[in-house]
Design a protein around this motif. Structure first.
Motif, PDB file in Angstrom:
ATOM      1  N   VAL A 154      -4.911   0.467   5.818  1.00 16.97           N
ATOM      2  CA  VAL A 154      -4.017  -0.556   6.360  1.00 16.97           C
ATOM      3  C   VAL A 154      -2.772   0.102   6.951  1.00 16.97           C
ATOM      4  N   GLN A 155      -2.239  -0.477   8.024  1.00 12.26           N
ATOM      5  CA  GLN A 155      -1.092   0.128   8.702  1.00 12.26           C
ATOM      6  C   GLN A 155       0.241  -0.142   8.003  1.00 12.26           C
ATOM      7  N   ASN A 156       0.252  -1.186   7.169  1.00 15.08           N
ATOM      8  CA  ASN A 156       1.475  -1.588   6.468  1.00 15.08           C
ATOM      9  C   ASN A 156       2.092  -0.420   5.688  1.00 15.08           C
ATOM     10  N   LYS A 157       3.388  -0.170   5.913  1.00 15.69           N
ATOM     11  CA  LYS A 157       4.046   1.003   5.336  1.00 15.69           C
ATOM     12  C   LYS A 157       4.147   0.937   3.818  1.00 15.69           C
ATOM     13  N   VAL A 158       4.490  -0.257   3.297  1.00 16.59           N
ATOM     14  CA  VAL A 158       4.661  -0.412   1.847  1.00 16.59           C
ATOM     15  C   VAL A 158       3.343  -0.136   1.133  1.00 16.59           C
ATOM     16  N   ILE A 159       2.292  -0.792   1.590  1.00 19.89           N
ATOM     17  CA  ILE A 159       0.975  -0.612   0.978  1.00 19.89           C
ATOM     18  C   ILE A 159       0.570   0.854   1.052  1.00 19.89           C
ATOM     19  N   LYS A 160       0.815   1.460   2.203  1.00 17.90           N
ATOM     20  CA  LYS A 160       0.452   2.857   2.407  1.00 17.90           C
ATOM     21  C   LYS A 160       1.152   3.768   1.400  1.00 17.90           C
ATOM     22  N   THR A 161       2.463   3.540   1.227  1.00 11.05           N
ATOM     23  CA  THR A 161       3.244   4.367   0.307  1.00 11.05           C
ATOM     24  C   THR A 161       2.755   4.196  -1.130  1.00 11.05           C
ATOM     25  N   VAL A 162       2.538   2.945  -1.520  1.00 10.36           N
ATOM     26  CA  VAL A 162       2.075   2.673  -2.882  1.00 10.36           C
ATOM     27  C   VAL A 162       0.747   3.392  -3.141  1.00 10.36           C
ATOM     28  N   MET A 163      -0.154   3.294  -2.170  1.00 12.42           N
ATOM     29  CA  MET A 163      -1.472   3.920  -2.327  1.00 12.42           C
ATOM     30  C   MET A 163      -1.364   5.445  -2.405  1.00 12.42           C
ATOM     31  N   ARG A 164      -0.503   5.974  -1.576  1.00 15.49           N
ATOM     32  CA  ARG A 164      -0.247   7.421  -1.536  1.00 15.49           C
ATOM     33  C   ARG A 164       0.252   7.901  -2.903  1.00 15.49           C
ATOM     34  N   LEU A 165       1.228   7.151  -3.433  1.00 19.22           N
ATOM     35  CA  LEU A 165       1.837   7.463  -4.725  1.00 19.22           C
ATOM     36  C   LEU A 165       0.788   7.422  -5.836  1.00 19.22           C
ATOM     37  N   TYR A 166      -0.013   6.384  -5.797  1.00 19.29           N
ATOM     38  CA  TYR A 166      -1.073   6.197  -6.791  1.00 19.29           C
ATOM     39  C   TYR A 166      -2.018   7.400  -6.783  1.00 19.29           C
ATOM     40  N   LEU A 167      -2.454   7.767  -5.602  1.00 11.09           N
ATOM     41  CA  LEU A 167      -3.395   8.879  -5.469  1.00 11.09           C
ATOM     42  C   LEU A 167      -2.780  10.183  -5.969  1.00 11.09           C
ATOM     43  N   GLU A 168      -1.493  10.393  -5.624  1.00 10.18           N
ATOM     44  CA  GLU A 168      -0.825  11.624  -6.036  1.00 10.18           C
ATOM     45  C   GLU A 168      -0.683  11.690  -7.558  1.00 10.18           C
ATOM     46  N   ILE A 169      -0.298  10.558  -8.160  1.00  8.54           N
ATOM     47  CA  ILE A 169      -0.151  10.518  -9.626  1.00  8.54           C
ATOM     48  C   ILE A 169      -1.462  10.904 -10.290  1.00  8.54           C
ATOM     49  N   VAL A 170      -2.541  10.310  -9.820  1.00  8.64           N
ATOM     50  CA  VAL A 170      -3.849  10.582 -10.412  1.00  8.64           C
ATOM     51  C   VAL A 170      -4.222  12.041 -10.239  1.00  8.64           C
ATOM     52  N   ARG A 171      -3.891  12.601  -9.089  1.00  8.75           N
ATOM     53  CA  ARG A 171      -4.280  13.981  -8.826  1.00  8.75           C
ATOM     54  C   ARG A 171      -3.489  14.966  -9.677  1.00  8.75           C
ATOM     55  N   ILE A 172      -2.195  14.637  -9.879  1.00  9.78           N
ATOM     56  CA  ILE A 172      -1.313  15.574 -10.570  1.00  9.78           C
ATOM     57  C   ILE A 172      -1.485  15.482 -12.084  1.00  9.78           C
ATOM     58  N   MET A 173      -1.642  14.256 -12.591  1.00  7.89           N
ATOM     59  CA  MET A 173      -1.657  14.042 -14.037  1.00  7.89           C
ATOM     60  C   MET A 173      -2.992  14.476 -14.644  1.00  7.89           C
ATOM     61  N   PRO A 174      -2.954  15.350 -15.690  1.00  2.25           N
ATOM     62  CA  PRO A 174      -4.216  15.678 -16.368  1.00  2.25           C
ATOM     63  C   PRO A 174      -4.798  14.426 -17.034  1.00  2.25           C
ATOM     64  N   GLN A 175      -6.108  14.299 -16.985  1.00  4.79           N
ATOM     65  CA  GLN A 175      -6.748  13.107 -17.558  1.00  4.79           C
ATOM     66  C   GLN A 175      -6.403  12.942 -19.041  1.00  4.79           C
ATOM     67  N   MET A 176      -6.246  14.068 -19.733  1.00  7.44           N
ATOM     68  CA  MET A 176      -5.941  14.002 -21.162  1.00  7.44           C
ATOM     69  C   MET A 176      -4.604  13.320 -21.396  1.00  7.44           C
ATOM     70  N   VAL A 177      -3.613  13.650 -20.558  1.00  6.47           N
ATOM     71  CA  VAL A 177      -2.293  13.040 -20.708  1.00  6.47           C
ATOM     72  C   VAL A 177      -2.395  11.534 -20.473  1.00  6.47           C
ATOM     73  N   LEU A 178      -3.169  11.158 -19.455  1.00  4.25           N
ATOM     74  CA  LEU A 178      -3.366   9.734 -19.187  1.00  4.25           C
ATOM     75  C   LEU A 178      -3.986   9.049 -20.411  1.00  4.25           C
ATOM     76  N   LEU A 179      -4.967   9.697 -20.996  1.00  2.00           N
ATOM     77  CA  LEU A 179      -5.622   9.131 -22.184  1.00  2.00           C
ATOM     78  C   LEU A 179      -4.614   8.927 -23.307  1.00  2.00           C
ATOM     79  N   PHE A 180      -3.769   9.935 -23.529  1.00  2.00           N
ATOM     80  CA  PHE A 180      -2.778   9.844 -24.601  1.00  2.00           C
ATOM     81  C   PHE A 180      -1.773   8.733 -24.317  1.00  2.00           C
TER      82      PHE A 180
END
Lengths: 250, 226
Positions: free
Chosen positions: B49-75
């Motif tokens: 989607v071209q919408n800037k807000v949605i784009k930023t939120v999605m970008r942030l979400y993807l980055e968090i998932v990529r950076i955070m170890p799954q174990m930390v998320l589990l904890f």
């Protein structure tokens, strides 16, 4: 020419991409059964004109009517109007995951809700008219460029459009493929289809057109019957353009 | 011991226990994968989607998932939420939440890639035929997207299955934990059991993931003919 219904009417069409003006105050009236060929240097707005007619581009001002219905981008009626307009593009635009037959029958079945057996029967008839009935179960990637374009023409025809738009359909083809596609279009013109054709094939334009429109920089420069246009163009710009197709040793 | 502990498989109902542990792992990944595919299709569409807000939120979400170890998320989900929000999320549900959160982001990114790889004239020629936006997606864009997606998502699915070995850290008794328990319990009689038993676990993961890999190869081949 006898009096026929006006199928397409364009009034004061103005189209721009930002600062860049593509079409300036463009008017056109097309009667049912007419074959119009639009020529001009690249970037003159001829492809954009076709795209405006079936609402693929938004317009800044002016009016476009197809069969007396206004074409307005984003309006609900647009889907209905598009059924009256068949369009064939330069790039091979068949759906690669469907067979030839599925490509042709998709829109008649899903958009017009016509019966599968009837649509398939008609599709096969149309395919045999362009000599491709034996390819009905092939996938697009198994076809040559010329065959793909003929299927694309059949796909558009199967929707029973009032008018057909052709956007440089042979520009991406090998020379030996060009002829078979143009031949198909000629037969279509002879059957009385209303057609708007953008092309760079000058001898084809001369053979098929009822009227030639010459566009340059978004403006209609000259409009004439083909013989008149190609033998004695009135404007300098048209003369200059036609000269680019001639070669001579200096 | 010469047998390196494989004999423990035949002792009592050890093998059955391991299999049920494997089922726990497969169950968690299966539910997470199905949820991830469904949600990933939506997230992937949102990413285009071209919408800037949605784009930023999605970008942030993807980055968090990529950076955070799954174990930390589990904890965070299992231990963190109980204290802070007072909600008690079951271990298996926590695992599914985390795996889906992770899988959706990665699947979404794969969907985005597949969607933008579909040429623009596919959309245009569908629209020129009078197909509505929904019909265009349903009959023209999605089938092509799915075909491009399958080989890519197989990699993600097998990774998710393998990563379930982490869930024993929040107290879920899956195949790895069961195996550990068996080895511990038989420490005296079979001190060398670790090698054979963990090798068995390795084989079990292999047997689960291999068919998925084969299926992807098969589909890839079948669809490339079209």
């Amino acid at each position: 020419m006898s009096i026929k219904n006006e199928i397409l009417k364009i009034e004061h069409l103005h189209k721009a991409f930002g600062e860049n003006v593509i079409l300036k105050d463009f008017d056109l009236s097309v009667k049912s059964g007419e074959v119009i060929v639009i020529i001009g240097p690249s970037g003159c707005g001829k492809s954009t004109l076709l795209r405006c007619i079936n609402g693929l581009e938004d317009i800044q001002s002016g009016k476009i009517y197809v069969d007396e219905q206004p074409v307005i981008q984003g309006s609900k009626d647009l889907y209905e109007i598009r059924q009256k307009i068949g369009m064939v593009f330069q790039s091979y635009d068949l759906f690669p995951h469907m067979t030839v037959l599925q490509n042709i029958t998709l829109a008649p079945m899903k958009v017009q809700k016509r019966k599968k057996e009837k649509v398939e029967k008609e599709a096969i008839e149309l395919l045999s008219r362009v000599g491709l009935a034996d390819k009905k179960d092939s996938f697009p990637r198994q076809l040559s460029g010329g065959q793909k374009q003929r299927v694309a023409i059949v796909r558009a025809l199967c929707m029973h459009p009032e008018i057909m738009l052709f956007d440089e359909v042979t520009a991406a083809l090998d020379p030996e493929m060009v002829h078979e596609v143009l031949q198909t279009m000629l037969e279509l013109a002879q059957s009385g289809k209303t057609m708007l054709i953008v092309t760079h094939e000058m001898s084809f334009a001369r053979a098929i057109a009822d009227r030639i429109l010459f566009l340059d920089e978004g403006e209609l420069i000259e409009e004439a019957p083909p013989e008149e246009f190609f033998t004695s163009p009135k404007t300098d710009r048209a003369k200059k353009f036609l000269q680019t197709f001639e070669y001579s040793k200096k | 011991m010469q047998l390196m502990g494989i004999e423990l498989l035949l002792k009592g109902n050890n093998f059955l226990r391991m299999l049920s542990g494997l089922w726990v792992a497969v169950r968690i990944s299966l539910v997470s994968v199905i949820l991830s595919i469904g949600l990933g299709l939506i997230v992937g569409a949102l990413m285009t989607v071209q919408n800037k807000v949605i784009k930023t939120v999605m970008r942030l979400y993807l980055e968090i998932v990529r950076i955070m170890p799954q174990m930390v998320l589990l904890f965070i989900v299992y231990f963190g939420t109980t204290r802070v929000f007072g909600i008690n999320i079951e271990a298996e549900l926590s695992a599914i939440i985390v795996f889906t959160f992770w899988g959706t982001a990665e699947m979404g990114d794969l969907v985005r890639g597949a969607l933008i790889s579909i040429p623009r004239h596919q959309y245009e020629s569908a629209e020129a035929l009078g197909l509505s936006k929904l019909q265009t997606y349903l009959y023209v864009i999605l089938p092509q997207t799915l075909r491009r997606l399958i080989p890519l998502s197989i990699n993600l699915i097998t990774r998710m299955i393998k990563t379930t070995s982490l869930v024993m850290m929040i107290g879920i008794v899956e195949v790895l934990k069961v195996t550990q328990q068996i080895i511990e319990a038989n420490r005296r009689t079979s001190p060398n059991a670790a090698f054979g038993m963990f090798a068995t676990v390795f084989m079990m993961y292999f047997i689960v993931c291999w068919p998925i890999s084969l299926l992807s190869k098969h589909l890839e081949k079948r669809w490339s003919d079209r």
